[in-house]
Design an enzyme around this catalytic site. Structure first.
Site, PDB file in Angstrom:
ATOM      1  N   GLU A  28      -8.449  10.338  -3.614  1.00 29.87           N
ATOM      2  CA  GLU A  28      -7.733  11.591  -3.797  1.00 29.87           C
ATOM      3  C   GLU A  28      -7.107  11.692  -5.184  1.00 29.87           C
ATOM      4  OE1 GLU A  28      -4.741   8.566  -2.313  1.00 29.87           O
ATOM      5  OE2 GLU A  28      -6.840   9.060  -1.939  1.00 29.87           O
ATOM      6  N   HIS A  52     -10.180  13.846   5.316  1.00 32.94           N
ATOM      7  CA  HIS A  52      -9.167  12.832   5.000  1.00 32.94           C
ATOM      8  C   HIS A  52      -8.652  13.020   3.574  1.00 32.94           C
ATOM      9  CE1 HIS A  52      -7.192   8.866   5.174  1.00 32.94           C
ATOM     10  NE2 HIS A  52      -7.589   8.737   3.913  1.00 32.94           N
ATOM     11  N   GLU A  53      -9.567  13.198   2.632  1.00 33.88           N
ATOM     12  CA  GLU A  53      -9.148  13.321   1.232  1.00 33.88           C
ATOM     13  C   GLU A  53      -8.382  14.622   0.989  1.00 33.88           C
ATOM     14  OE1 GLU A  53      -9.310  10.688  -0.436  1.00 33.88           O
ATOM     15  OE2 GLU A  53     -10.639   9.668   0.974  1.00 33.88           O
ATOM     16  N   HIS A  56      -4.846  14.210   1.841  1.00 35.69           N
ATOM     17  CA  HIS A  56      -4.041  13.538   0.822  1.00 35.69           C
ATOM     18  C   HIS A  56      -3.362  14.532  -0.120  1.00 35.69           C
ATOM     19  CE1 HIS A  56      -4.248   9.250   1.280  1.00 35.69           C
ATOM     20  NE2 HIS A  56      -5.567   9.219   1.332  1.00 35.69           N
ATOM     21  N   GLU A  75      -1.363   6.425   3.703  1.00 34.78           N
ATOM     22  CA  GLU A  75      -2.601   6.435   4.482  1.00 34.78           C
ATOM     23  C   GLU A  75      -2.388   6.715   5.970  1.00 34.78           C
ATOM     24  OE1 GLU A  75      -5.282   6.752   3.150  1.00 34.78           O
ATOM     25  OE2 GLU A  75      -5.040   5.939   1.127  1.00 34.78           O
ATOM     26  N   ASP A 132      -5.122  -5.535  -3.786  1.00 37.82           N
ATOM     27  CA  ASP A 132      -6.520  -5.458  -3.343  1.00 37.82           C
ATOM     28  C   ASP A 132      -6.810  -6.489  -2.255  1.00 37.82           C
ATOM     29  OD1 ASP A 132      -7.342  -3.343  -4.961  1.00 37.82           O
ATOM     30  OD2 ASP A 132      -7.816  -4.661  -6.645  1.00 37.82           O
ATOM     31  N   TYR A 140      -3.695   2.308   7.413  1.00 36.23           N
ATOM     32  CA  TYR A 140      -4.254   3.566   7.908  1.00 36.23           C
ATOM     33  C   TYR A 140      -4.006   3.714   9.412  1.00 36.23           C
ATOM     34  CZ  TYR A 140      -7.151   3.711   3.614  1.00 36.23           C
ATOM     35  OH  TYR A 140      -7.608   3.738   2.315  1.00 36.23           O
TER      36      TYR A 140
END
Length: 382
Positions: A28, A52-53, A56, A75, A132, A140
């Protein structure tokens, strides 16, 4: 989205299809979403990633978490709004269908890290940690399930949707913490919800308990039952007809293959414990060959279906799946797909050498983040 959480403030909205090496489903940005080519299934069946995006635009872009520890606030809130939009387009039962698929992804993340691992907490301790390394479905799905719990507690979406709109309005263009949300939630519901109900919320346990969500939400299984029943029967030797699968949505097919994987993992674990693992693998190989003749999963152009089919095949050593998996993990670099498949190949007697050689040959073609994480998965220096 606007009907739930208020005006879209960014003016325009564009989608840019990135090269196959893009390591995420989507990313996003205000005004612009990056997406992976793996969404192109030919039938628009994977468009929910775009939902979903778009979500955002409010959850993550308009209101942002202050630190990586509260990544669930980006998320989890986004997943919650995504499923609310899906619900408004396709109907109530589709919310629970997609939530159930998300729980399967969460179980896989918890299994990968371990039930008690710090990274399976909604708010992990990230001191000295590369974010990461902690990235997974946990923020999420645990975040979304917490919000589902809160919604059910205060009276459903008729109570929660106005709260979300007020939340976006109050905190727009700000970076906030979990405590900001907690205070807002309690202040907003003061006088609307009985104090004893609000006092019953165990915030710290939700945020800090590792593993699966602290409490389980009840889901409507209407759209799920046919798929899970068919998977159970298939593993018991009952033939699943292709025409039945053709009537399912992609999400229902995903539920079917997810259930097949759950059954397979449990069966192989038991067989390994009693020394009959090879016999059990042969059983699953025969079942997959028969299933493919009826349903043609190996010929699917849908990346979500291919991914799950390859996982099933690698785990039981189905020969035809190995070259197909190699092709799949080298034609795109989406971490959701390549990391689990590389790990499975690396863990299998038939695929370990192929995994190492394939990664070394194609390492430069992956995004740097994907290459770094794959090197760790394969026990190589990053």
């Amino acid at each position: 989205g606007e009907s739930i959480v208020g005006p879209y403030v960014w003016g325009r909205y564009d989608i840019l299809l990135l090269p196959p090496s893009f390591p995420y489903g989507g990313m996003e940005n205000p005004c612009l979403t990056f997406v992976t080519p793996t969404l192109l299934a030919g039938d628009k069946s994977l468009a929910t990633v775009v939902i979903h995006e778009i979500s955002h635009s409010w959850m993550g872009n308009l209101v942002t978490c202050k630190t990586w520890v509260d990544f669930w606030m980006n998320e989890g809130f986004c997943r919650f709004l995504e499923l609310k939009i899906i619900k408004s387009i396709f109907g109530d039962k589709h919310f629970d269908l997609h939530a159930t698929i998300g729980l399967k992804a969460l179980r896989e993340s918890v299994r990968q890290f371990g039930d008690d691992h710090n990274y399976t907490r909604m708010r992990p301790d990230l001191k000295g940690v590369d974010p990461d390394d902690a990235f997974s479905s946990v923020p999420y799905e645990k975040g979304m399930n917490f919000l589902i719990y809160l919604e059910n507690l205060i009276g459903g979406d008729k109570a929660m949707n106005p709260l979300l709109r007020a939340y976006c309005d109050k905190f727009k263009y700000q970076a906030i913490t979990n405590q900001d949300f907690k205070k807002f939630f309690l202040d907003y519901n003061k006088g609307k919800v009985e104090p004893k109900i609000l006092d019953s919320i165990e915030w710290e346990k939700w945020w800090n308990t590792p593993g699966m969500p602290y409490k389980e939400n009840k889901m409507d299984t209407t759209l799920i039952d046919a798929s899970t029943t068919a998977a159970q029967k298939c593993t018991e030797g009952v033939v699943v007809e292709g025409k039945i699968v053709e009537e399912w949505s992609t999400s229902q097919t995903v539920v079917f293959l997810n259930k097949m994987e759950d059954i397979q993992q449990e069966a192989l674990a038991k067989a390994k414990a009693n020394g009959s693992e090879e016999k059990e693998k042969i059983k699953f190989k025969k079942m997959m060959i028969s299933l493919d003749e009826k349903c043609g999963f190996s010929k699917s152009k849908n990346s979500e279906i291919r991914f799950r089919w390859y996982k099933l095949g690698i785990r039981c050593g189905l020969e035809s799946v190995f070259p197909a998996s190699k092709k799949f993990i080298t034609e795109q670099g989406r971490m959701k797909f390549v990391r689990p498949l590389y790990r499975l190949l690396f863990a299998s007697p038939e695929g370990k050498t192929m995994a190492l050689e394939t990664f070394q040959a194609h390492r430069q073609g992956y995004h740097s983040i994907a290459a770094k994480m794959l090197a760790k998965d394969l026990k190589l220096s990053s």
